[in-house]
Design a protein around this motif. Sequence first.
Motif, PDB file in Angstrom:
ATOM      1  N   LEU A   1       0.793  -1.230   0.000  1.00 27.32           N
ATOM      2  CA  LEU A   1       0.000   0.000   0.000  1.00 27.32           C
ATOM      3  C   LEU A   1       0.829   1.285   0.000  1.00 27.32           C
ATOM      4  CD1 LEU A   1      -2.753  -0.946   2.613  1.00 27.32           C
ATOM      5  CD2 LEU A   1      -2.953  -0.919   0.129  1.00 27.32           C
ATOM      6  N   GLY A   2       2.142   1.164   0.091  1.00 21.99           N
ATOM      7  CA  GLY A   2       2.965   2.350   0.284  1.00 21.99           C
ATOM      8  C   GLY A   2       2.706   3.472  -0.699  1.00 21.99           C
ATOM      9  N   ALA A   3       2.755   3.171  -1.988  1.00 22.49           N
ATOM     10  CA  ALA A   3       2.572   4.207  -3.009  1.00 22.49           C
ATOM     11  C   ALA A   3       1.165   4.787  -2.966  1.00 22.49           C
ATOM     12  CB  ALA A   3       2.864   3.627  -4.389  1.00 22.49           C
ATOM     13  N   LEU A   4       0.178   3.951  -2.686  1.00 26.43           N
ATOM     14  CA  LEU A   4      -1.201   4.433  -2.604  1.00 26.43           C
ATOM     15  C   LEU A   4      -1.376   5.382  -1.423  1.00 26.43           C
ATOM     16  CD1 LEU A   4      -4.114   4.349  -3.627  1.00 26.43           C
ATOM     17  CD2 LEU A   4      -4.480   2.336  -2.173  1.00 26.43           C
ATOM     18  N   LEU A   5      -0.780   5.035  -0.292  1.00 21.97           N
ATOM     19  CA  LEU A   5      -0.862   5.910   0.882  1.00 21.97           C
ATOM     20  C   LEU A   5      -0.222   7.262   0.594  1.00 21.97           C
ATOM     21  CD1 LEU A   5      -0.001   3.397   3.761  1.00 21.97           C
ATOM     22  CD2 LEU A   5      -2.256   4.201   3.042  1.00 21.97           C
ATOM     23  N   ASP A   6       0.910   7.239  -0.118  1.00 21.81           N
ATOM     24  CA  ASP A   6       1.573   8.503  -0.464  1.00 21.81           C
ATOM     25  C   ASP A   6       0.683   9.356  -1.371  1.00 21.81           C
ATOM     26  OD1 ASP A   6       3.780   7.878   1.019  1.00 21.81           O
ATOM     27  OD2 ASP A   6       4.964   7.142  -0.669  1.00 21.81           O
ATOM     28  N   ASP A   7       0.044   8.719  -2.339  1.00 21.14           N
ATOM     29  CA  ASP A   7      -0.788   9.470  -3.283  1.00 21.14           C
ATOM     30  C   ASP A   7      -2.025  10.066  -2.611  1.00 21.14           C
ATOM     31  OD1 ASP A   7       0.848   9.148  -5.433  1.00 21.14           O
ATOM     32  OD2 ASP A   7      -0.267   7.484  -6.321  1.00 21.14           O
ATOM     33  N   LEU A   8      -2.625   9.309  -1.709  1.00 24.91           N
ATOM     34  CA  LEU A   8      -3.898   9.734  -1.126  1.00 24.91           C
ATOM     35  C   LEU A   8      -3.746  10.575   0.134  1.00 24.91           C
ATOM     36  CD1 LEU A   8      -6.023   6.468  -1.447  1.00 24.91           C
ATOM     37  CD2 LEU A   8      -6.053   8.469  -2.941  1.00 24.91           C
ATOM     38  N   PHE A   9      -2.642  10.354   0.878  1.00 20.50           N
ATOM     39  CA  PHE A   9      -2.578  10.940   2.218  1.00 20.50           C
ATOM     40  C   PHE A   9      -1.281  11.715   2.491  1.00 20.50           C
ATOM     41  CE2 PHE A   9      -5.108   6.993   2.550  1.00 20.50           C
ATOM     42  CZ  PHE A   9      -6.315   7.537   2.950  1.00 20.50           C
ATOM     43  N   ALA A  10      -0.597  12.169   1.450  1.00 24.68           N
ATOM     44  CA  ALA A  10       0.611  12.960   1.682  1.00 24.68           C
ATOM     45  C   ALA A  10       0.262  14.160   2.570  1.00 24.68           C
ATOM     46  CB  ALA A  10       1.199  13.431   0.366  1.00 24.68           C
ATOM     47  N   TYR A  11       1.100  14.394   3.618  1.00 29.78           N
ATOM     48  CA  TYR A  11       0.761  15.403   4.628  1.00 29.78           C
ATOM     49  C   TYR A  11       2.035  16.077   5.111  1.00 29.78           C
ATOM     50  CZ  TYR A  11      -0.820  17.304   9.110  1.00 29.78           C
ATOM     51  OH  TYR A  11      -1.087  18.125  10.168  1.00 29.78           O
ATOM     52  N   LEU A  12       2.008  17.402   5.172  1.00 29.02           N
ATOM     53  CA  LEU A  12       3.179  18.171   5.582  1.00 29.02           C
ATOM     54  C   LEU A  12       2.956  18.981   6.844  1.00 29.02           C
ATOM     55  CD1 LEU A  12       4.358  19.503   2.086  1.00 29.02           C
ATOM     56  CD2 LEU A  12       5.283  17.567   3.387  1.00 29.02           C
ATOM     57  N   GLY A  13       1.826  18.827   7.495  1.00 25.56           N
ATOM     58  CA  GLY A  13       1.507  19.622   8.673  1.00 25.56           C
ATOM     59  C   GLY A  13       2.135  19.091   9.942  1.00 25.56           C
ATOM     60  N   PRO A  14       1.854  19.732  11.085  1.00 19.35           N
ATOM     61  CA  PRO A  14       2.454  19.315  12.362  1.00 19.35           C
ATOM     62  C   PRO A  14       1.911  17.974  12.823  1.00 19.35           C
ATOM     63  CG  PRO A  14       0.800  21.024  12.716  1.00 19.35           C
ATOM     64  CD  PRO A  14       0.976  20.906  11.232  1.00 19.35           C
TER      65      PRO A  14
ATOM     66  N   VAL B   1      -9.308   8.774  25.555  1.00 18.39           N
ATOM     67  CA  VAL B   1     -10.016   9.754  24.731  1.00 18.39           C
ATOM     68  C   VAL B   1      -9.956   9.306  23.273  1.00 18.39           C
ATOM     69  CG1 VAL B   1     -10.087  12.150  23.953  1.00 18.39           C
ATOM     70  CG2 VAL B   1      -9.449  11.625  26.326  1.00 18.39           C
ATOM     71  N   ALA B   2     -11.097   9.231  22.623  1.00 21.72           N
ATOM     72  CA  ALA B   2     -11.142   8.840  21.209  1.00 21.72           C
ATOM     73  C   ALA B   2     -10.565   9.946  20.335  1.00 21.72           C
ATOM     74  CB  ALA B   2     -12.575   8.532  20.804  1.00 21.72           C
ATOM     75  N   MET B   3      -9.867   9.560  19.263  1.00 24.04           N
ATOM     76  CA  MET B   3      -9.326  10.515  18.303  1.00 24.04           C
ATOM     77  C   MET B   3     -10.192  10.511  17.049  1.00 24.04           C
ATOM     78  SD  MET B   3      -5.216   9.815  18.715  1.00 24.04           S
ATOM     79  CE  MET B   3      -4.716  11.443  18.113  1.00 24.04           C
ATOM     80  N   GLU B   4     -10.195  11.633  16.339  1.00 25.22           N
ATOM     81  CA  GLU B   4     -10.981  11.758  15.116  1.00 25.22           C
ATOM     82  C   GLU B   4     -10.071  11.681  13.898  1.00 25.22           C
ATOM     83  OE1 GLU B   4     -13.270  15.301  15.203  1.00 25.22           O
ATOM     84  OE2 GLU B   4     -14.451  14.698  16.961  1.00 25.22           O
ATOM     85  N   ARG B   5     -10.543  10.961  12.877  1.00 27.53           N
ATOM     86  CA  ARG B   5      -9.772  10.778  11.656  1.00 27.53           C
ATOM     87  C   ARG B   5     -10.186  11.804  10.614  1.00 27.53           C
ATOM     88  NH1 ARG B   5      -9.749   8.107   6.722  1.00 27.53           N
ATOM     89  NH2 ARG B   5      -7.846   6.924   6.245  1.00 27.53           N
ATOM     90  N   SER B   6      -9.192  12.422   9.957  1.00 29.05           N
ATOM     91  CA  SER B   6      -9.458  13.382   8.884  1.00 29.05           C
ATOM     92  C   SER B   6      -9.119  12.759   7.534  1.00 29.05           C
ATOM     93  CB  SER B   6      -8.632  14.653   9.086  1.00 29.05           C
ATOM     94  OG  SER B   6      -8.922  15.242  10.336  1.00 29.05           O
ATOM     95  N   ASN B   7      -9.524  13.414   6.466  1.00 29.71           N
ATOM     96  CA  ASN B   7      -9.261  12.900   5.128  1.00 29.71           C
ATOM     97  C   ASN B   7      -7.777  12.878   4.779  1.00 29.71           C
ATOM     98  OD1 ASN B   7     -11.911  12.330   4.425  1.00 29.71           O
ATOM     99  ND2 ASN B   7     -12.298  14.408   3.680  1.00 29.71           N
ATOM    100  N   ASP B   8      -6.960  13.601   5.560  1.00 32.33           N
ATOM    101  CA  ASP B   8      -5.514  13.594   5.311  1.00 32.33           C
ATOM    102  C   ASP B   8      -4.820  12.406   5.968  1.00 32.33           C
ATOM    103  OD1 ASP B   8      -5.686  14.331   7.962  1.00 32.33           O
ATOM    104  OD2 ASP B   8      -5.003  16.401   7.645  1.00 32.33           O
ATOM    105  N   GLY B   9      -5.579  11.502   6.579  1.00 34.02           N
ATOM    106  CA  GLY B   9      -5.002  10.327   7.211  1.00 34.02           C
ATOM    107  C   GLY B   9      -4.478  10.575   8.608  1.00 34.02           C
TER     108      GLY B   9
ATOM    109  N   TRP C   1      -0.264  10.528  12.142  1.00 33.79           N
ATOM    110  CA  TRP C   1      -0.566  10.118  10.766  1.00 33.79           C
ATOM    111  C   TRP C   1      -0.627   8.596  10.721  1.00 33.79           C
ATOM    112  CZ3 TRP C   1       1.885   7.411   6.699  1.00 33.79           C
ATOM    113  CH2 TRP C   1       1.368   7.648   5.410  1.00 33.79           C
ATOM    114  N   SER C   2      -1.810   8.073  10.514  1.00 34.33           N
ATOM    115  CA  SER C   2      -1.979   6.618  10.442  1.00 34.33           C
ATOM    116  C   SER C   2      -3.194   6.303   9.570  1.00 34.33           C
ATOM    117  CB  SER C   2      -2.158   6.023  11.845  1.00 34.33           C
ATOM    118  OG  SER C   2      -2.203   4.608  11.791  1.00 34.33           O
ATOM    119  N   PRO C   3      -3.088   6.505   8.246  1.00 36.27           N
ATOM    120  CA  PRO C   3      -4.244   6.328   7.364  1.00 36.27           C
ATOM    121  C   PRO C   3      -4.758   4.902   7.295  1.00 36.27           C
ATOM    122  CG  PRO C   3      -2.233   6.656   6.080  1.00 36.27           C
ATOM    123  CD  PRO C   3      -1.884   6.943   7.506  1.00 36.27           C
ATOM    124  N   ALA C   4      -3.943   3.919   7.664  1.00 36.62           N
ATOM    125  CA  ALA C   4      -4.381   2.528   7.588  1.00 36.62           C
ATOM    126  C   ALA C   4      -5.092   2.071   8.865  1.00 36.62           C
ATOM    127  CB  ALA C   4      -3.183   1.609   7.319  1.00 36.62           C
TER     128      ALA C   4
END
Length: 368
Positions: A56-69, A134-142, A111-114
Amino acid sequence: EGGLLADVVEKHPYLKGCAALSVPHDVHARALCRRQLALSLEGPDGEVLDCTGVQLGALLDDLFAYLGPLGCFPTSVEENQDTKRPRYGGAFRRTRSAVPEESNGVTLAMWSPAAQEVSVNFYDGPQGEKIETVAMERSNDGVWRARGSAMWWDRYYTYQVKAFHPQAKGVVSMETPDPYSRACSADSARTLACHLPVCVEAVPGGNVLEWQGTKRPEFSDRGRAVVYELHIRDFSAMDESVPADRRGKYLAFEEEGTCGDLHLRKLAAAGLTHVQLLPNYDFGSVPERQENQRQPVIPDGLAPDSEAQQAAAVEAADTDAFNWGYDPVLYDVPEGSYASDPDGLVRVLEHRRMVAALHKKGLRVVVG
């Protein structure tokens, strides 16, 4: 070629000549990333002729690339990440006190899109009982996020992650420290909620601005670098000129007039410019609490060619105080077995004091 798009082949040349397969239009790739995926080859009669897993590596990069904190940081950093200098709430900057305003709050981000589910476990200290989950919320950025008040500062926490695990061959729930930790408890068990840029407890002398303005030894020509590789524990572990409680520790480098100190100063005078420290990030092969370490006991009177010495060393090898350290756990946290206290910010403070001591000897430092 084979139906693959040119940009795919350019990014992943090893796929050249492979066939392009597709999934039905109503299948969402983002959802597939959170499940076990397999590809099967079937004959005309439906018999499975072959099967394999899907990387899944390449797919995760394409869909969930993230540069934030990521990790633990003041909520205001996330709100102002487009500015050059993030702003902090006044109460946080002064005391990090328990002020409920959102600007002084804490954001945890991983960051844990999977992952299928992620929550935060808070604990009463480095070895205390669990306080709450405490439950965490998932965003579209993974990225999974949880936001809380300033009450979260200085708490120890872990993540509880539910995800498919290839080795377990199923969906499991795993507890882990924050991979973006800056400080932790002994043996990487729990992460300390902190923000190092304003943690005076981790600053030599306690003055953040003064410490940030400290100058390194001057150096202008990389081609003339002379580098000396050094193991932190070996530098002083057997040196009787070092106080016993500092042998094998970061603070041994502060001691002046010891065998190691005099040796490094002579090397600096002879032209040495840099000390490269062997792994000093947090690694897993050495128990960080001294009471959990075993030292090899070598019997007296053995012949020089006896194998008993090696056998004694091997017996304690998995739990003694020595290892090279090439088994990182938390890259952004200093190793705790070299600190006087492996819990919390002490390891960060003492690592910085070690670097300052080497600078005082006229040596630049390469950490890794």
